[in-house]
Design a protein around this motif. Structure first.
Motif, mmCIF file in Angstrom:
data_model
loop_
_atom_site.group_PDB
_atom_site.id
_atom_site.type_symbol
_atom_site.label_atom_id
_atom_site.label_comp_id
_atom_site.label_asym_id
_atom_site.label_seq_id
_atom_site.Cartn_x
_atom_site.Cartn_y
_atom_site.Cartn_z
ATOM 1 N N TRP A 1 0.813 -1.341 -0.098
ATOM 2 C CA TRP A 1 -0.170 0.085 -0.063
ATOM 3 C C TRP A 1 0.883 1.152 0.144
ATOM 4 O O TRP A 1 0.478 2.391 -0.305
ATOM 5 C CB TRP A 1 -1.027 0.015 1.378
ATOM 6 C CG TRP A 1 -2.390 -0.763 0.926
ATOM 7 C CD1 TRP A 1 -2.437 -1.962 1.005
ATOM 8 C CD2 TRP A 1 -3.284 -0.120 0.124
ATOM 9 N NE1 TRP A 1 -3.711 -2.279 0.698
ATOM 10 C CE2 TRP A 1 -4.287 -1.117 0.051
ATOM 11 C CE3 TRP A 1 -3.643 1.088 -0.190
ATOM 12 C CZ2 TRP A 1 -5.645 -0.798 -0.451
ATOM 13 C CZ3 TRP A 1 -5.038 1.364 -0.870
ATOM 14 C CH2 TRP A 1 -6.005 0.215 -0.881
ATOM 15 N N TRP A 2 2.048 1.183 0.317
ATOM 16 C CA TRP A 2 2.757 2.432 0.469
ATOM 17 C C TRP A 2 3.207 2.927 -0.821
ATOM 18 O O TRP A 2 2.957 4.276 -1.026
ATOM 19 C CB TRP A 2 4.304 2.187 1.212
ATOM 20 C CG TRP A 2 5.211 1.627 0.568
ATOM 21 C CD1 TRP A 2 5.642 0.197 0.397
ATOM 22 C CD2 TRP A 2 6.170 2.268 -0.657
ATOM 23 N NE1 TRP A 2 6.738 0.028 -0.534
ATOM 24 C CE2 TRP A 2 6.952 1.349 -0.949
ATOM 25 C CE3 TRP A 2 6.332 3.497 -0.975
ATOM 26 C CZ2 TRP A 2 8.057 1.604 -1.849
ATOM 27 C CZ3 TRP A 2 7.549 3.924 -1.793
ATOM 28 C CH2 TRP A 2 8.051 2.833 -2.325
ATOM 29 N N GLN A 3 3.057 2.194 -1.797
ATOM 30 C CA GLN A 3 3.349 2.779 -3.278
ATOM 31 C C GLN A 3 2.051 3.246 -3.762
ATOM 32 O O GLN A 3 1.819 4.439 -4.811
ATOM 33 C CB GLN A 3 3.673 1.685 -4.349
ATOM 34 C CG GLN A 3 4.836 1.256 -4.256
ATOM 35 C CD GLN A 3 5.569 0.602 -5.432
ATOM 36 O OE1 GLN A 3 4.951 0.515 -6.544
ATOM 37 N NE2 GLN A 3 6.628 -0.199 -5.503
ATOM 38 N N VAL A 4 0.779 3.075 -3.465
ATOM 39 C CA VAL A 4 -0.559 3.473 -3.605
ATOM 40 C C VAL A 4 -0.472 5.259 -3.079
ATOM 41 O O VAL A 4 -0.763 6.047 -3.504
ATOM 42 C CB VAL A 4 -1.660 2.798 -3.057
ATOM 43 C CG1 VAL A 4 -3.186 3.821 -3.279
ATOM 44 C CG2 VAL A 4 -1.782 1.505 -3.510
ATOM 45 N N PHE A 5 0.181 5.158 -1.945
ATOM 46 C CA PHE A 5 0.070 6.427 -1.268
ATOM 47 C C PHE A 5 1.244 7.362 -2.049
ATOM 48 O O PHE A 5 1.131 8.667 -2.060
ATOM 49 C CB PHE A 5 0.478 6.490 0.279
ATOM 50 C CG PHE A 5 -0.554 5.774 0.969
ATOM 51 C CD1 PHE A 5 -1.745 6.484 1.037
ATOM 52 C CD2 PHE A 5 -0.267 4.576 1.512
ATOM 53 C CE1 PHE A 5 -2.899 5.914 2.049
ATOM 54 C CE2 PHE A 5 -1.309 3.992 2.611
ATOM 55 C CZ PHE A 5 -2.592 4.546 2.629
#
Length: 434
Positions: free
Chosen positions: A333-337
């Protein structure tokens, strides 16, 4: 929750159960190797090397820190992409036919800056462990990959890149800057990630190497400290950028893009920065990503995370294990952010220079087909220009050193074919134009 997984010797078991795992587990962002909570707690360590209390309050604080790091890194990346003008589809295609070198200057500068900061991190006792975990996390993505998947996937990625005039993270900078048809590149990318995820088990089974690499990084192969190779290579790349700037100054690229630099504006109001300055900013983004997220820059796996949210039942997770592994965990999920931040950074940068909506885009077919191929290639090869290029080359990963020339081979061959057929410079001025 996975029953057993080791970061150093990866094994695949049960997939993540969903979004609720975001705060409790993480995974390798390209191959979605699931990491159990006890390992993820190591990734949640702060700069003094000690783990925070197990209380819900502290875990929420760590989660917020990681989300903020992804967003802030994305904002900086979005500013760099917009100010360097490499997000312009013309810059991408012109680079591939050697009519511009802004993209290459930025790319080499980003690799060099990243190597310098990671070299420093790798030798400081209190931060060395974070570099080692980030490097380990990166190469864990290659356990299912070999030369065939890396070269072929990267070539396909390059073809898609020339067609849609973007890379995965760049698409979000184009959306923030209101580039026509960028949204269709995003749609194509999401569709590519979804369709690849549906057939990934078969593809990985048929292309998995019989003899995987035992050591994935050059410096480890020769038992050298990372800094012993990274600093000399960084110096070499800086020299290469200087030679490129001397042979092909920034002013040439600005003329090709019809851009004029005003002397009465501050640096944030300027429509363009030297590409090497923007590249340095991208390289510096490795600092928070390594120290807080124990990872390295990448942008393509966020597409798989987004399209995997429908895999909610146990039956679906068993049918589509690749997508199930993409669905949960801060490692996904950090890449989504990050890309949310990229969009915001591009809006901020273009807004300050009053250049929102001033860039021409590619046609709808080029955007959709290019987006599909770009994400298919990046998932097949487990990396893109950010992952394999800036991070993988910077970490001396063997497969990344094969991936980068393969990306350019696909992009260059496609762009020259487009030039030969007279369609390379076919751009549109509004979304929906074909």
């Amino acid at each position: 929750m996975p029953s057993k997984v080791s970061v150093s010797s990866v094994s695949y078991d049960e997939p993540s159960t969903g979004v609720n795992d975001v705060s409790n587990s993480s995974s390798c962002p390209s191959c979605q190797v699931q990491v159990p909570p006890e390992v993820d707690r190591q990734n949640m360590q702060i700069s003094d090397g000690s783990t925070r209390d197990e209380s819900k309050c502290s875990q929420c604080g760590i989660l917020i820190l990681k989300i903020a790091t992804g967003l802030l890194s994305g904002v900086l990346l979005g500013i760099a992409l917009e100010k360097s003008r490499v997000f312009d589809p013309k810059s991408v295609r012109n680079q591939m036919v050697f009519e511009s070198f802004a993209m290459l200057k930025m790319f080499l500068s980003a690799v060099a800056a990243g190597q310098i900061v990671m070299s420093i991190i790798s030798v400081i006792p209190r931060t060395k462990q974070f570099f080692e975990r980030a490097a380990e996390q990166f190469v864990a993505c290659f356990v299912q990959k070999g030369i065939l998947s890396t070269v072929l996937g990267s070539f396909i990625f390059g073809v898609g890149m020339s067609l849609c005039g973007a890379c995965p993270a760049m698409v979000f900078a184009q959306i923030g800057s209101v580039v026509p048809n960028a949204v269709f590149s995003l749609i194509g990318g999401l569709f590519g990630a979804l369709t690849y995820g549906l057939v990934a088990p078969y593809i990985e089974k048929t292309t998995k190497p019989k003899k995987p690499l035992a050591v994935h990084q050059v410096y480890k192969k020769f038992n050298l400290p990372y800094i012993a190779l990274a600093l000399p290579m960084a110096v070499f790349l800086v020299g290469g950028v200087a030679v490129l700037e001397w042979l092909w100054p920034m002013s040439k690229d600005l003329v090709n893009l019809n851009i004029e630099i005003s002397s009465d504006k501050n640096f944030m109001q300027q429509i363009a920065w030297p590409p090497y300055a923007a590249g340095v900013l991208v390289g510096l983004c490795q600092i928070p990503v390594v120290l807080v997220l124990c990872d390295t820059l990448g942008g393509s796996s966020c597409y798989a995370t987004i399209v995997s949210q429908w895999v909610v039942t146990e039956r679906l997770q068993k049918l589509f294990p690749y997508l199930a592994r993409c669905r949960g965990g801060m490692g996904n999920w950090w890449q989504v952010f990050l890309v949310i931040g990229v969009t915001g950074g591009a809006v901020l940068s273009a807004g300050l220079s009053s250049s929102i909506g001033s860039i021409e885009g590619v046609s709808v077919p080029d955007a959709v087909i290019g987006g599909v191929l770009m994400l298919w290639g990046s998932r097949f090869a487990s990396g893109c220009t950010s992952g394999h290029g800036i991070s993988g080359m910077g970490l001396f990963a063997w497969l990344s050193l094969l991936a980068v020339p393969s990306i350019f081979a696909g992009g260059i061959s496609t762009a020259f074919l487009m030039k030969l057929t007279g369609v390379k410079d076919n751009f549109v001025t509004y979304t929906g134009a074909v």
